[in-house]
Design an enzyme around this catalytic site. Structure first.
Site, PDB file in Angstrom:
ATOM      1  N   GLY A 132      -6.247   4.432 -16.995  1.00 52.28           N
ATOM      2  CA  GLY A 132      -5.002   4.124 -16.288  1.00 52.28           C
ATOM      3  C   GLY A 132      -5.171   2.881 -15.444  1.00 52.28           C
ATOM      4  N   GLY A 177      -2.600   1.639 -13.208  1.00 46.30           N
ATOM      5  CA  GLY A 177      -1.597   1.498 -12.156  1.00 46.30           C
ATOM      6  C   GLY A 177      -2.277   1.093 -10.859  1.00 46.30           C
ATOM      7  N   LEU A 178      -1.630   1.355  -9.740  1.00 45.82           N
ATOM      8  CA  LEU A 178      -2.205   0.914  -8.470  1.00 45.82           C
ATOM      9  C   LEU A 178      -3.598   1.491  -8.269  1.00 45.82           C
ATOM     10  CD1 LEU A 178       0.874   1.077  -6.100  1.00 45.82           C
ATOM     11  CD2 LEU A 178      -0.281  -0.938  -6.976  1.00 45.82           C
ATOM     12  N   GLY A 222      -5.758   2.839 -10.576  1.00 40.35           N
ATOM     13  CA  GLY A 222      -6.703   2.440 -11.608  1.00 40.35           C
ATOM     14  C   GLY A 222      -7.067   0.969 -11.553  1.00 40.35           C
ATOM     15  N   HIS A 273      13.863  13.375  -6.093  1.00 44.71           N
ATOM     16  CA  HIS A 273      14.340  12.261  -5.276  1.00 44.71           C
ATOM     17  C   HIS A 273      15.854  12.279  -5.195  1.00 44.71           C
ATOM     18  CE1 HIS A 273      14.851   8.286  -3.662  1.00 44.71           C
ATOM     19  NE2 HIS A 273      13.542   8.157  -3.547  1.00 44.71           N
ATOM     20  N   ARG A 311      13.223  13.595   1.640  1.00 42.96           N
ATOM     21  CA  ARG A 311      13.759  13.674   0.281  1.00 42.96           C
ATOM     22  C   ARG A 311      14.140  15.082  -0.144  1.00 42.96           C
ATOM     23  NH1 ARG A 311       9.569   9.380  -2.532  1.00 42.96           N
ATOM     24  NH2 ARG A 311      10.552   7.579  -1.566  1.00 42.96           N
ATOM     25  N   HIS A 366      10.888  12.812  -9.503  1.00 41.17           N
ATOM     26  CA  HIS A 366      10.436  11.472  -9.199  1.00 41.17           C
ATOM     27  C   HIS A 366       8.913  11.369  -9.062  1.00 41.17           C
ATOM     28  CE1 HIS A 366      10.264   7.589  -7.394  1.00 41.17           C
ATOM     29  NE2 HIS A 366       9.886   8.022  -6.226  1.00 41.17           N
ATOM     30  N   LEU A 423       2.449   4.355  -2.837  1.00 36.78           N
ATOM     31  CA  LEU A 423       1.746   3.087  -3.043  1.00 36.78           C
ATOM     32  C   LEU A 423       0.526   3.042  -2.136  1.00 36.78           C
ATOM     33  CD1 LEU A 423       4.794   0.647  -3.227  1.00 36.78           C
ATOM     34  CD2 LEU A 423       3.738   2.002  -5.012  1.00 36.78           C
TER      35      LEU A 423
END
Lengths: 256, 640
Positions: free
Chosen positions: B40, B42-43, B45, B266, B333, B404, B444
Site C-alpha cells: 500500500g 497511501g499516506l 505506506g 460521514h 460525525r 467513510h 491524515l
C-alpha cells in the site's frame, strides 16, 4: 435514454485492436460515464462476452486513474475527469466513441487501460525536495507570500492523469512536467535543487518518448484540473536557466 | 492469548520519549542487510517506505493502482490536525490528545493517542519541508481552520485537496528513494497472502494484475498499509479498488482483528441517485462550518432543492442547531449522521428518494459574500454541481450520510505490530488511535504519524533482534502459499454461475447498511448474519467470472476482494452483536439514554474486542484488551 457506444477493444499490448459497437437501452441521465460502463459490462458478462477493461478508482475526480478519450477528447466534452462526466451531457440516441489515451509513451495494456509508468519515472528523476524525515525546520520558519503559495498550489493540483499528453498532437508531457517544476521552483523549499530538477525531469521526459511542445494549448484546454500553460513557460525558463548556468560553472568559478 | 499492548509505564507525556530511548537500534551499516515489504502506498505506506529507505533499509513497495500516487489518501479533502497552537487559541498536545480520546468515545488507548498528538507537530514541519503547498495567510504564515467540532483552529489544509497534497508529498519522498535504489516499486500488483515462517511474517504472495503472474517475495518484516474496509458496504466514499484483502489474509494467518464493527458514517455525502450508483462522494466536513443543516418542519414529499429556497424560515427545522445549541452544525460525525437518519425516518427527508437533508449556504453567502465562500469551498461546489447538476451557490446542497472510514482494523501493539511477529499494520489498516469514532482531520494525521515518525523507530527494535540472513522463496511455506493462492483463483474462475461480482457485492452492501450501519439491533444483526452466510454460499456456487487468470482481469480482481468482504462482514456483525452498548459510530438501539442519545457502558465494554480466526466456517474467538484510563475521566459525550 438509448446510447450507442463504439469502444476500442484490444486483448493485450501485443494484440491488434479495433472498435466494437454496443447498444445500451436504459441509460439514466444521473449516471456517471463510468457507471454507464458498469452497466454495459454487466450486460456483456450476462451475454458471456469479455467485459471492457478500463482504469478507474476514486470516482471523485482526484486520483487521476480514469482515462478515456471520448468522442476524440480526453475525458470527454467537459473539462472534468471521465468519472465526473455524467450522462446528462449526452442526448438520447447519441453514438459515443471511446478510445484509450493514444501516445507512444503510454502503451495500451488492454482495451482502455494504458501504462502510464513513464510519468512515475519522470517524477523519480527529480520531482521531489531532497529532505529526509525529521530534522526539518519549524513549518512557520520560512514565510511564503500567499500569492506564491497559491500559485504553487495551483500547479500542484495536477492529478497525473495524462490527458495533456492524450490531447497533444505531439504527445508532449510539457504541461505535466511544467506543473511539477513550477510548484518547486516557486517555493523556497524547492529552490536549492531547481536547476538539476528541471534538467533531469526534461531529460527523462525526452527519454520516455514524449514529444515537443508547439504551443497549441490543447493540453490546457483538456486538463481536468485547469493547469495553466504558464507552467510550460516557466518550465522553459527554468530549463534554459539551468542549462546556461549549470552548477559546474557557478561553483568552479569562485574557488581557486 | 495474552494481548500485550506494550504501552510503556510512566507519565503520559514521557511514555513515547522513554520508549524511543529503550528501543533497540540497528547499526547504520547493518540496515542495508534487512529487507522490508510495504504493502500500500497511501499516506501510511508511502511515508513508511520513504522513511525506511532513507534510513538504509531495502524496501519493496506494492500498490494495486497504476501508480503509487493514486492511493485513496489522495481523496481526503478537509485537512490535517496538529497541535501547533499557531493561532494562540489555547491548543496544546494535551488538548489534541483529550479531544481525540473523547471524540473516540473512550475506546482508544491513552498512550497511543497522546503519542499521535505529540508527533502531529512534526508532520506539518515535514510536509512543508517537502514543498506541500498548505494554505497561507497574507503574512506568509500557515493558515488554520476549526474542523469537525473542534473548539480550536488546529487544522492545516490545502484548499479542499489536503489529502492529495500530503500524498503527493509522501509520493515525492518515495520517488526519491526509488531513484536512489532503496525502494523497489511494484505498481499494479496485489497482495494475496502473507507468508509466515516459524511464527514470523517473512513475506507475501502477490499477483501481477497485468500478466496474472503469482509471485513470492521474502523479507524480514512486512508492513500492511492497505487502508480501510468501508467498501464492505458496497456504496461508500472509498475508491472502487479499496479492499480488505491484505488485512483479511493476514487475519487468517493469525493477526487478530480489532473492533471490526467500528465504522464511521460521514454526514455530508451526496445522496444516492439510483440503482446504477457505484460509489458515494463525500463533501468535506468543513462545509458544516458555513452550511446550515435543515429539513422542513412538516414532511414535503419529493422536495427539490430549487423549491427549498421558497420555504420560509419559520417552516424550517435546523435540527442540529435545535438539539445541540452549543455545537450546532459542528457536532461530531456520528451525531450528525444519526440525526439526519432520524429526520428521514420521520419522513421529513428531502429529494426524490426522501433520503437526504439540506445543507444551506445562503446565510453564509449573505454574511461573507460569494467570493469568500468560493475561495473556501470552490472546488467542492464545482464537484457537487458536476455530479448533481444543481448549483449550490443558488440552491441548498442535498446531503446524506455514507460510510467513510473504518476505525476497526488489525489489532496492533504500541509498536504497530500485529499479533504475528514481524507483521505490522499502519494507518487506517490498524485499529488503534480513533476508538469508536474518528474526529475530522485525524486520519491524515494518523497515517503520516505511523509512517514518518513511529515505524522508523519501532521496526528497528524488532529487526535488531533477528538475523539478517535472507530467506529463500524456495522454502515450503512460500510454495504452499503460492499453491493456495493459485487454487483459490482457479476455484473462483470455474464457478461460472449466474450472478456478476457486482451484484453479489451490492447485496452484501445492502445487508450491511440496513443492519450494521448507522443503527444496529440484536434482531437485525442476527438477520444480517444469516443473510451473509447465505451470500457466502451463493458466491462460491453462483458467481460468474469470465476470462482467465493469466491476463488483466478486473472481474477476477473484484471477485477475490468481494469474497473477503463477505467473510469480514460476518465478523463485523459478530462484533456488533457482542458490543451491547452504544459508543461512537456504533449505535445499539438497545442502549440509549431517555432522550435518545447513545448510552455507553464503561463498566462492561471499556475494552478492545480483538478477534481470532479459528478456521473456515468456525466462530472466531474474542479476546479482550482492557482499556486503562489514568489521565482522562470517562464522561458521557454531550454536545448540547
Amino acid at each position: 435514454m438509448k446510447i450507442t457506444v463504439k469502444v476500442w477493444r484490444q486483448a493485450n499490448s501485443q494484440a491488434k485492436g479495433g472498435f466494437k459497437t454496443y447498444q445500451l437501452d436504459h441509460v439514466s441521465t444521473d449516471m456517471s460515464f463510468l457507471e454507464m460502463f458498469d452497466v454495459l459490462n454487466a450486460q456483456l458478462i450476462r451475454k458471456g462476452e469479455d467485459p471492457i477493461a478500463f482504469d478507474h478508482d476514486c470516482r471523485e475526480g482526484i486520483c487521476g486513474m480514469c482515462s478515456m478519450v471520448i468522442n476524440g477528447r480526453p475525458h470527454g466534452p467537459l473539462q472534468t475527469t471521465t468519472c465526473q462526466l455524467h450522462m446528462r451531457t449526452f442526448k438520447d440516441g447519441d453514438t459515443i466513441t471511446v478510445e484509450p489515451w493514444r501516445a507512444n509513451a503510454f502503451p495500451v495494456l488492454k482495451d482502455l487501460v494504458v501504462d502510464r509508468t513513464a510519468f512515475d519515472r519522470i517524477q523519480q528523476s527529480g520531482g521531489y525536495v531532497s529532505v529526509n524525515t525529521g530534522g526539518v525546520p519549524d513549518a512557520n520558519e520560512i514565510p511564503i507570500p500567499k500569492k506564491v503559495a497559491d500559485e504553487a498550489f495551483d500547479a500542484a493540483t495536477c492529478i497525473g492523469c495524462g490527458a495533456c499528453v492524450a490531447a497533444c498532437k505531439n504527445a508532449s508531457a510539457m504541461l505535466f512536467v511544467g506543473a511539477k517544476v513550477s510548484q518547486y521552483a516557486l517555493l523556497p523549499q524547492g529552490k536549492p535543487e531547481r536547476k538539476e530538477r528541471a534538467e533531469r525531469m526534461v531529460a527523462q521526459m525526452d527519454a520516455e518518448g514524449f514529444g515537443a511542445c508547439t504551443n497549441t494549448r490543447a493540453c490546457e484546454a483538456e486538463c481536468p484540473k485547469g493547469i495553466k500553460i504558464t507552467n510550460i513557460a516557466r518550465l522553459n525558463r527554468e530549463y534554459l536557466g539551468a542549462v546556461f548556468t549549470s552548477y559546474e560553472v557557478e561553483t568552479g568559478g569562485g574557488g581557486e | 492469548m495474552n494481548l500485550d499492548s506494550k504501552i510503556p509505564a510512566g507519565p503520559l507525556n514521557e511514555k513515547w520519549s522513554k520508549h524511543k530511548f529503550n528501543l533497540k537500534l540497528v547499526n547504520p551499516a547493518n540496515k542495508r542487510k534487512y529487507d522490508v515489504i510495504v504493502v500500500g502506498t497511501g499516506l501510511a505506506g508511502a511515508s513508511a517506505a520513504a522513511s525506511l529507505g532513507e534510513l538504509g533499509y531495502n524496501v519493496k513497495a506494492f500498490c494495486f493502482q497504476d501508480s503509487p500516487r493514486r492511493a485513496h489518501s489522495i481523496a481526503a479533502q478537509g485537512g490535517i490536525n496538529a497541535a501547533k497552537n499557531y493561532q494562540n487559541d489555547g491548543d496544546s498536545i494535551y488538548r489534541l490528545f483529550y479531544d481525540t480520546i473523547k471524540g473516540g468515545d473512550y475506546r482508544a488507548r491513552e498512550g497511543n493517542v497522546h503519542r499521535l498528538a505529540e508527533v502531529s507537530v512534526n508532520i506539518i514541519d515535514q510536509c512543508v519541508a517537502q514543498g506541500v503547498p498548505f494554505a497561507r495567510e497574507y503574512g506568509g504564515l500557515l493558515s488554520n481552520r476549526s474542523f469537525g467540532g473542534a473548539q480550536v483552529s488546529r487544522t492545516f489544509y490545502a484548499r479542499g485537496q489536503t489529502g492529495q497534497q500530503l500524498l503527493l508529498g509522501a509520493y515525492s519522498a518515495l520517488n526519491r528513494q526509488i531513484s536512489n535504489g532503496k525502494v523497489k516499486m511494484y505498481n499494479r500488483t496485489e497482495m494475496l497472502d502473507v507468508v509466515v515462517v516459524d511464527g514470523k511474517a517473512r513475506g507475501i504472495i502477490t499477483r501481477d494484475l497485468v500478466t496474472g503472474k503469482i509471485e513470492a517475495h521474502a523479507a524480514h518484516a512486512v508492513l500492511l498499509c492497505t487502508g480501510g474496509y468501508g467498501n464492505v458496504f458496497y456504496l461508500s466514499t472509498n475508491a472502487k479498488g479499496s479492499n480488505v484483502t491484505a488485512a483479511w489474509r493476514a487475519h487468517k494467518k493469525g493477526a487478530l482483528f480489532g473492533n471490526p464493527c467500528f465504522t464511521q458514517i460521514h454526514p455530508t455525502c451526496i445522496p444516492v441517485s439510483g440503482d446504477h450508483q457505484s460509489k458515494l462522494t463525500l463533501m468535506s466536513e468543513s462545509l458544516r462550518n458555513d452550511g446550515r443543516v435543515w429539513v422542513p418542519k412538516t414532511a414535503i414529499k419529493g422536495l427539490k432543492a430549487a423549491d427549498a429556497v421558497r420555504i420560509p424560515e419559520t417552516d424550517r427545522d435546523y435540527f442540529l442547531e435545535r438539539r445541540y445549541p452549543s455545537f450546532g452544525n459542528l457536532v461530531p460525525r456520528d451525531v450528525a449522521s444519526r440525526n439526519a437518519k432520524y429526520v428521514c425516518d420521520e419522513g421529513r427527508g428531502v429529494g426524490t428518494t426522501g433520503l437526504a437533508v439540506f445543507l444551506d449556504f445562503s446565510d453564509a453567502i449573505k454574511r461573507d459574500g460569494r467570493h469568500v465562500i468560493e475561495a473556501k469551498y470552490g472546488n467542492l461546489f464545482d464537484m457537487y454541481r458536476q455530479i448533481t447538476g444543481d448549483n449550490p451557490y443558488e440552491v441548498p446542497m442535498m446531503i446524506y450520510p455514507a460510510v467513510h472510514y473504518t476505525m476497526g482494523g488489525l489489532w496492533v501493539d504500541y509498536n504497530l505490530m500485529t499479533t504475528v511477529p514481524g507483521l505490522y499494520a499502519l494507518g487506517e489498516a490498524n485499529f488503534s488511535d480513533h476508538g469508536a469514532n474518528r474526529l475530522g482531520a485525524s486520519a491524515l494525521m494518523q497515517g503520516l504519524a505511523d509512517g514518518y515518525f513511529i515505524i522508523p523507530y519501532t521496526i528497528g527494535d524488532y529487526l535488531a533482534g533477528m538475523s539478517w540472513e535472507k530467506m529463500s522463496t524456495d522454502r515450503a511455506e512460500f510454495k504452499e502459499a503460492i499453491t493456495n493462492v493459485q487454487q483459490r483463483v482457479g476455484k473462483m474462475l470455474q464457478i461460472k454461475g449466474a450472478k456478476t461480482v457486482d451484484q453479489l457485492h451490492r447485496e452484501l452492501g445492502l445487508t450491511m447498511w440496513e443492519y450494521c450501519g448507522m443503527s444496529r439491533s440484536e434482531s437485525g444483526l442476527l438477520t444480517a448474519k444469516k443473510k451473509i452466510q447465505e451470500l457466502k454460499t451463493e458466491f462460491w456456487s453462483n458467481v460468474n467470472i469470465l476470462g482467465s487468470a493469466n491476463e488483466l482481469n478486473q472481474e477476477l480482481e473484484k471477485a477475490g476482494r468481494v469474497a473477503d468482504f463477505i467473510e469480514l462482514g460476518e465478523l463485523m456483525v459478530d462484533d456488533a452483536l457482542n458490543r451491547s452498548e452504544s459508543c461512537g459510530g456504533h449505535f445499539r438501539e438497545e442502549s440509549q439514554t431517555p432522550d435518545g442519545e447513545a448510552l455507553r457502558k464503561d463498566d462492561q465494554y471499556a475494552y478492545v474486542a480483538a478477534w481470532e480466526y479459528k478456521g473456515e466456517n468456525q466462530p472466531e474467538e474474542l479476546h479482550k484488551e482492557n482499556l486503562v484510563f489514568e489521565n482522562v475521566k470517562l464522561t458521557q459525550r454531550s454536545y448540547k
